[in-house]
Design a protein around this motif. Structure first.
Motif, short mmCIF file in Angstrom:
data_model
loop_
_atom_site.label_atom_id
_atom_site.label_comp_id
_atom_site.label_asym_id
_atom_site.label_seq_id
_atom_site.Cartn_x
_atom_site.Cartn_y
_atom_site.Cartn_z
N GLU A 25 0.86 -1.18 0.00
CA GLU A 25 0.00 0.00 0.00
C GLU A 25 0.89 1.23 0.00
OE1 GLU A 25 -2.49 -0.32 3.37
OE2 GLU A 25 -3.57 -2.08 2.64
N ASP A 26 0.76 2.05 -1.04
CA ASP A 26 1.61 3.24 -1.18
C ASP A 26 3.09 2.88 -1.06
OD1 ASP A 26 -0.68 4.83 -1.40
OD2 ASP A 26 -0.83 5.02 0.78
N SER A 27 3.45 1.81 -1.75
CA SER A 27 4.84 1.33 -1.81
C SER A 27 5.35 0.78 -0.47
CB SER A 27 5.79 2.44 -2.29
OG SER A 27 5.42 2.87 -3.58
N LYS A 28 4.47 0.61 0.49
CA LYS A 28 4.86 0.05 1.78
C LYS A 28 4.52 -1.44 1.81
CE LYS A 28 4.26 4.30 4.46
NZ LYS A 28 3.53 4.94 5.59
N LEU A 29 5.47 -2.24 2.24
CA LEU A 29 5.26 -3.68 2.31
C LEU A 29 4.62 -4.03 3.65
CD1 LEU A 29 5.77 -6.28 0.69
CD2 LEU A 29 7.91 -6.51 1.93
N MET A 30 3.42 -4.59 3.60
CA MET A 30 2.67 -4.94 4.81
C MET A 30 2.71 -6.45 5.01
SD MET A 30 1.53 -1.91 5.68
CE MET A 30 0.19 -2.23 6.81
N ILE A 31 2.94 -6.88 6.23
CA ILE A 31 3.04 -8.31 6.53
C ILE A 31 1.65 -8.95 6.46
CG2 ILE A 31 3.67 -10.01 8.27
CD1 ILE A 31 5.73 -8.00 9.27
N GLN A 32 1.56 -10.07 5.76
CA GLN A 32 0.29 -10.78 5.57
C GLN A 32 0.08 -11.87 6.59
OE1 GLN A 32 -2.22 -11.06 2.99
NE2 GLN A 32 -1.36 -10.21 1.14
N ALA A 33 1.06 -12.70 6.78
CA ALA A 33 0.96 -13.81 7.74
C ALA A 33 2.30 -13.94 8.42
CB ALA A 33 0.59 -15.11 7.02
N THR A 57 4.87 -15.55 11.87
CA THR A 57 5.12 -16.47 12.97
C THR A 57 6.42 -16.07 13.64
OG1 THR A 57 5.32 -18.79 13.61
CG2 THR A 57 6.34 -18.15 11.55
N GLY A 58 6.66 -16.57 14.85
CA GLY A 58 7.89 -16.22 15.54
C GLY A 58 7.86 -14.78 16.02
N LYS A 59 8.95 -14.06 15.81
CA LYS A 59 9.08 -12.71 16.37
C LYS A 59 8.33 -11.65 15.57
CE LYS A 59 13.40 -11.44 14.04
NZ LYS A 59 14.82 -11.16 14.24
N PHE A 60 7.83 -11.99 14.39
CA PHE A 60 7.10 -11.03 13.59
C PHE A 60 5.62 -11.08 13.97
CE2 PHE A 60 10.81 -12.21 11.13
CZ PHE A 60 11.37 -10.96 10.89
N THR A 104 7.78 -1.77 8.07
CA THR A 104 8.60 -0.65 8.54
C THR A 104 8.88 -0.73 10.04
OG1 THR A 104 6.56 0.64 8.78
CG2 THR A 104 7.82 0.94 6.75
N GLU A 105 8.06 -1.48 10.78
CA GLU A 105 8.27 -1.59 12.22
C GLU A 105 9.36 -2.58 12.57
OE1 GLU A 105 4.80 -1.68 14.69
OE2 GLU A 105 3.51 -1.02 13.04
N TYR A 106 9.85 -3.33 11.59
CA TYR A 106 10.90 -4.32 11.83
C TYR A 106 12.20 -3.98 11.12
CZ TYR A 106 7.14 -7.23 13.63
OH TYR A 106 6.08 -7.70 14.35
N PHE A 107 12.14 -3.12 10.09
CA PHE A 107 13.30 -2.88 9.26
C PHE A 107 13.63 -1.41 9.15
CE2 PHE A 107 11.16 -6.70 7.58
CZ PHE A 107 12.14 -7.63 7.85
N SER A 108 14.91 -1.12 9.01
CA SER A 108 15.35 0.25 8.78
C SER A 108 15.04 0.65 7.34
CB SER A 108 16.85 0.37 9.03
OG SER A 108 17.56 -0.40 8.07
N GLU A 109 15.23 1.91 7.03
CA GLU A 109 14.95 2.39 5.67
C GLU A 109 15.84 1.69 4.66
OE1 GLU A 109 14.92 6.61 3.17
OE2 GLU A 109 15.02 6.62 5.36
N GLU A 155 17.20 -1.28 4.96
CA GLU A 155 16.78 -2.68 4.85
C GLU A 155 15.53 -2.82 3.99
OE1 GLU A 155 18.34 -4.63 9.05
OE2 GLU A 155 16.50 -3.43 9.03
N LEU A 156 14.60 -1.85 4.11
CA LEU A 156 13.40 -1.87 3.27
C LEU A 156 13.76 -1.67 1.81
CD1 LEU A 156 10.88 0.12 5.47
CD2 LEU A 156 10.73 -2.29 4.86
N LYS A 157 14.72 -0.78 1.54
CA LYS A 157 15.17 -0.57 0.16
C LYS A 157 15.76 -1.85 -0.40
CE LYS A 157 16.04 4.42 0.30
NZ LYS A 157 17.10 5.48 0.21
N GLU A 158 16.54 -2.54 0.44
CA GLU A 158 17.13 -3.81 0.02
C GLU A 158 16.04 -4.83 -0.30
OE1 GLU A 158 20.39 -7.00 1.74
OE2 GLU A 158 18.93 -6.11 3.12
N LEU A 159 15.01 -4.87 0.55
CA LEU A 159 13.92 -5.81 0.36
C LEU A 159 13.18 -5.54 -0.95
CD1 LEU A 159 12.41 -8.16 1.63
CD2 LEU A 159 11.05 -6.53 2.94
N HIS A 160 12.89 -4.27 -1.22
CA HIS A 160 12.21 -3.92 -2.46
C HIS A 160 13.09 -4.18 -3.68
CE1 HIS A 160 8.44 -2.19 -1.03
NE2 HIS A 160 9.11 -1.72 0.00
#
Length: 488
Positions: free
Chosen positions: A207-215, A217-220, A227-232, A234-239
């Motif tokens: 949503e608006d280029s933001k990756l939202m967690i769907q499902a 387990t564990g620490k997530f 964005t609540e788990y990764f730095s800016e 790290e998010l760029k790396e993910l994308h």
């Protein structure tokens, strides 16, 4: 049985050494430990076989001739009766009596070492045996992994909601590689998703280029943005990984894009690296199946779910009702229908506008999904009317469900520009009792028309009860029962 502690960095390989000469047993154990292997030494074939039955070993070094006990040949023959994977090097001080080629053909072993050849030759045979063990384990693991994927594929491709599929994927990928802390993100989310599995999790979207967690387990945890788990960075790396559409591995994580055609619409994220090439290949095969399953579920939801309320659309209700009627007729069980009408929706639309009215309908859909079981069928029947089908549920239980729905609706208030609009509804219920028809009363011709007529009777009676509820001021429940129509 003597276990001698390793003195160097471990190789990860375990060797069982069987030899009745204590001096040779001790010196060879020390030699192999210097190579980083874990070594267990025993002095008899019988003791060695007990160890092989209880523990895993990658390689067995066994003396051919041990007076007063089992020979090495007898140990190998008995071992192969319950273990085909442990690699074996047979040792002897009398190799001339048993040519190596003859022994390799006769027994299922990987090497034949003459002790008089010295330690360097022994280490060569050990390395050959351990390489063979790694190859066998690799093939066995790949075969098991592929079988696992084949076994779970039918379950993965069952028609089900997106959040259930994604949560299932988490279980399955954890089973595939044994990693616990994982999450999945995809590009679509069904309205009002609530996970029904034991693990915490949720469906996510871009949503608006933001990756939202769907499902998750564990620490997530459920209900969090990426964005609540990764730095800016790290998010760029993910994308960037999603854009490249290739598996990415570093010392901390593994990211497997979910790709359909040229579109990367999500990923499987593991917070531990998966270095083994066979594991990476298996994950890629699994990810292809997972991506297809999520896409199919997305298309299914787009075609069958009302985007405003998150419940099924009317055309699905018509088909589902006929299907349930066939099932309940065959099993001679009851089928109960609830018809729900939102009280005062027109007033909300007239005074606050249709956008606020849409908020009210969305809240009603959310309440109905909360109040019902996963096995119940909830549909938007039309406009401000909803329908719920309950299999094998008597009238009294259906009435309790109706009262629970009214109670939950009272907790919902739609607010707009300082105004508060309470949610209210009227409910009509009709239960179709199990049929007690005789054979001659069951239609043998035009069976389709018979079930369509029964469906009309059920809906008509539930509508009548709904009208009674509304005529008595609304916000109440009225119910009735009907029987299957008789023929002949």
């Amino acid at each position: 049985m003597a276990r001698i502690k390793q003195k160097t960095a471990p190789s990860g390989m375990r060797i069982l050494l069987i030899d009745d000469q204590q001096d040779y047993l001790q010196s060879t154990t020390t030699l192999l430990q210097r190579e980083g292997h874990e070594v267990v030494g025993v002095t008899s074939g019988e003791e060695g076989l007990e160890s092989l039955k209880k523990e895993h070993f990658d390689l067995l070094l066994v003396d051919y001739y041990m007076p007063g006990g089992m020979t090495g040949e007898e140990v190998v023959k008995e071992l192969r009766g319950f273990n085909r994977h442990t690699q074996v090097i047979l040792q002897t001080g009398y190799a001339g009596e048993h040519p190596p080629r003859e022994m390799l053909k006769k027994l299922d072993i990987q090497g034949y070492h003459d002790k008089t050849d010295g330690p360097e030759k022994l280490l060569m045979w050990v390395e050959i045996g351990l390489k063979a063990a790694r190859t066998v384990q690799l093939l066995s693991r790949s075969k098991a992994g592929l079988k696992y994927i084949l076994d779970i594929t039918p379950e993965l491709h069952k028609i089900q909601q997106i959040h259930d599929i994604c949560q299932g994927i988490l279980y399955q990928v954890a089973g595939l590689v044994g990693i616990v802390n994982t999450f999945i993100a995809t590009s679509q989310m069904a309205a009002g998703d609530q996970p029904r599995l034991h693990l915490d999790g949720f469906v996510a979207t871009f949503e608006d280029s933001k990756l939202m967690i769907q499902a998750a387990t564990g620490k997530f945890n459920r209900g969090k943005e990426a964005t609540e788990y990764f730095s800016e960075s790290e998010l760029k790396e993910l994308h960037a990984v999603l854009k490249e559409k290739r598996i990415h591995i570093n010392q901390e994580k593994t990211i497997i894009p979910l790709v359909i055609g040229d579109e990367s619409f999500g990923c499987i994220y593991l917070d531990q690296p998966v270095y083994a090439p066979q594991d990476v290949e298996l994950l890629q095969v699994f990810a292809n199946q997972a991506a297809l399953a999520i896409q199919n579920a997305t298309l299914y939801e787009m075609a069958t779910l009302d985007p405003l309320t998150g419940v099924f659309v009317r055309r699905v209700f018509d088909r589902w009702l006929l299907r349930d009627l066939h099932t309940n007729f065959r099993d001679q069980t009851m089928l109960t229908l609830l018809m729900i009408d939102v009280d005062g929706l027109k007033a909300i639309n007239d005074s606050a506008g249709h956008l606020v009215g849409d908020k009210a309908l969305t809240a009603v859909g959310r309440v109905l999904m909360k109040a019902t079981r996963s096995t119940d069928f909830v549909s938007r029947y039309g406009g401000d009317e909803f329908a719920i089908l309950l299999s094998n549920t008597p009238v009294e239980k259906a009435k309790k469900l109706g009262e629970r729905i009214l109670s939950l609706l009272r907790e919902e208030v739609i607010e707009d520009k300082g105004k508060r609009f309470p949610l209210r509804a009227s409910i009509g219920i009709c239960c179709l009792k199990p049929h007690m028809l005789k054979q001659e009363e069951i239609p043998c011709q035009n069976i389709t028309a018979y079930f369509e007529n029964t469906a009309e009777l059920l809906v008509k009676k539930a509508d009548e009860m709904l009208y009674v509820s509304k005529s008595k001021g609304g916000e109440n429940v009225h119910a009735a029962e009907i029987s299957w129509p008789r023929c002949g």
